[in-house]
Write a protein that holds these residues in place. Sequence first.
Motif, PDB file in Angstrom:
ATOM      1  N   ARG A   9      -0.044  -0.994  -0.193  1.00  0.00           N
ATOM      2  CA  ARG A   9       0.125   0.139  -0.038  1.00  0.00           C
ATOM      3  C   ARG A   9       0.594   0.966  -0.147  1.00  0.00           C
ATOM      4  N   ILE A  10       1.140   2.001  -0.755  1.00  0.00           N
ATOM      5  CA  ILE A  10       1.290   3.545  -0.728  1.00  0.00           C
ATOM      6  C   ILE A  10       0.066   5.057  -1.233  1.00  0.00           C
ATOM      7  N   GLY A  11       0.282   5.968   0.534  1.00  0.00           N
ATOM      8  CA  GLY A  11       0.567   7.092  -0.119  1.00  0.00           C
ATOM      9  C   GLY A  11       1.107   7.404   0.638  1.00  0.00           C
ATOM     10  N   THR A  12      -0.172   9.038   0.953  1.00  0.00           N
ATOM     11  CA  THR A  12       0.798  10.385   1.410  1.00  0.00           C
ATOM     12  C   THR A  12       0.914  10.628   2.940  1.00  0.00           C
ATOM     13  N   CYS A  13       1.418  11.257   3.257  1.00  0.00           N
ATOM     14  CA  CYS A  13       0.910  11.684   4.935  1.00  0.00           C
ATOM     15  C   CYS A  13       0.484  12.917   4.872  1.00  0.00           C
ATOM     16  N   GLU A  36     -11.960  12.515  -2.513  1.00  0.00           N
ATOM     17  CA  GLU A  36     -11.542  12.082  -4.357  1.00  0.00           C
ATOM     18  C   GLU A  36      -9.893  11.250  -3.797  1.00  0.00           C
ATOM     19  N   TYR A  37      -9.119  11.369  -2.744  1.00  0.00           N
ATOM     20  CA  TYR A  37      -8.007  11.052  -2.165  1.00  0.00           C
ATOM     21  C   TYR A  37      -8.314   9.576  -3.200  1.00  0.00           C
ATOM     22  N   SER A  38      -9.158   9.227  -2.187  1.00  0.00           N
ATOM     23  CA  SER A  38      -8.985   7.727  -2.030  1.00  0.00           C
ATOM     24  C   SER A  38     -10.102   7.638  -2.666  1.00  0.00           C
ATOM     25  N   ARG A  39      -9.874   7.703  -4.212  1.00  0.00           N
ATOM     26  CA  ARG A  39      -9.975   7.271  -5.304  1.00  0.00           C
ATOM     27  C   ARG A  39      -8.774   6.427  -5.896  1.00  0.00           C
ATOM     28  N   THR A  43      -4.035   3.695   0.773  1.00  0.00           N
ATOM     29  CA  THR A  43      -3.910   4.149   2.011  1.00  0.00           C
ATOM     30  C   THR A  43      -3.799   5.827   2.438  1.00  0.00           C
ATOM     31  N   VAL A  44      -3.654   6.369   3.583  1.00  0.00           N
ATOM     32  CA  VAL A  44      -2.887   7.614   3.750  1.00  0.00           C
ATOM     33  C   VAL A  44      -2.358   7.644   5.172  1.00  0.00           C
ATOM     34  N   GLU A  45      -1.625   8.459   5.784  1.00  0.00           N
ATOM     35  CA  GLU A  45      -1.570   8.308   7.018  1.00  0.00           C
ATOM     36  C   GLU A  45      -2.355  10.162   7.780  1.00  0.00           C
ATOM     37  N   ILE A  46      -2.627   9.381   9.329  1.00  0.00           N
ATOM     38  CA  ILE A  46      -3.190  10.331   9.326  1.00  0.00           C
ATOM     39  C   ILE A  46      -2.257  11.546  10.405  1.00  0.00           C
ATOM     40  N   PRO A 281       2.304  13.091  -3.823  1.00  0.00           N
ATOM     41  CA  PRO A 281       1.478  12.624  -5.159  1.00  0.00           C
ATOM     42  C   PRO A 281       2.721  11.658  -6.351  1.00  0.00           C
ATOM     43  N   ALA A 282       3.629  13.447  -7.210  1.00  0.00           N
ATOM     44  CA  ALA A 282       4.673  13.291  -7.935  1.00  0.00           C
ATOM     45  C   ALA A 282       5.391  12.370  -7.316  1.00  0.00           C
TER      46      ALA A 282
END
Length: 303
Positions: A9-13, A36-39, A43-46, A281-282
């Motif tokens: 799983r790859i996501g942002t902080c 929109e992010y979850s589309r 995963t995302v870090e809270i 994202p980049a």
Amino acid sequence: MAKHPERIRIGTCSWKYPEWHGLVYSAPKGIDYLQEYSRKYSTVEIDQWFWSLFSPETGAKMPTPADVLRYRDAVPEDFRFSIKAPNSITLTHYYKRGTGANLVPNPFFLSSDLFGKFLALVDPIRDLLGPIIFQFEYLNKMKMPSPKMFKDRFGEFLDQIPADYAYGLEIRNKNYFNKDYFGFLSKKGLAPVLIEGYWMPPLAELFRKWRNEIRKHPLVVLRLMGKDRKGIEKVTGSKWDRIVAPKDAELKAIADIVKDLAENGVEVYLNVNNHYEGCAPATIGRIKSELREYYIEPTYSRR
């Protein structure tokens, strides 16, 4: 077909960046950013709930129930949040900027009661939780006299909190890393949380040294943070819409680590911060190109 996509799983902080318009979001404002992010990501870090301790006068700030419910309703059922536990739990002392430069002990440090209140507040997203990360700052001898004392105190804390969550431990002092440390992680069922940045050696160097120990864990979290936070903020003007500090060799090495772990049955969370290259994202796009045969972003049906 990608190899082991279910293990990566790859996501942002964090995610609330209007300048990601065109990269992640349909508009810079007036949208539900998380929905929109979850589309696009799984995963995302809270990060926001980490910032809970500011001064002795304000006490410990906890998540609001409204935010928890809003986050729950914004994402599909197979989405996963990784959460940084509140720093009211993990700071040995208040930040000096909140105490007039004095070193003042944090009365909430490793409070199982306060952590229990935190878990109760985030319970509505329990089915959406990946790892809960205990992030400790650089522990010098003034704040923590020895690694043994840390393991003893943190171990006692872990014995007092619910065991049926995925917990991860992030240490920012490389001197803590030895076989005893990884043995402690295994004994307590903790995921290693390894960072690229701050006071730690490069992930590639760390992984080469401790590969056999790291691969014993069913879950590993990699966090790409960057070493010069203020410097990159100056270059970007804190507008996170482009790469300003490309790290081609480092990203290739990190992709190789992810492949190695996935091949050995390890579930990997890769969390990317804007401060790493200038635009999370980049950076994710660049690392996904290195993982072409290993990773596909799943498509989830909404609840």
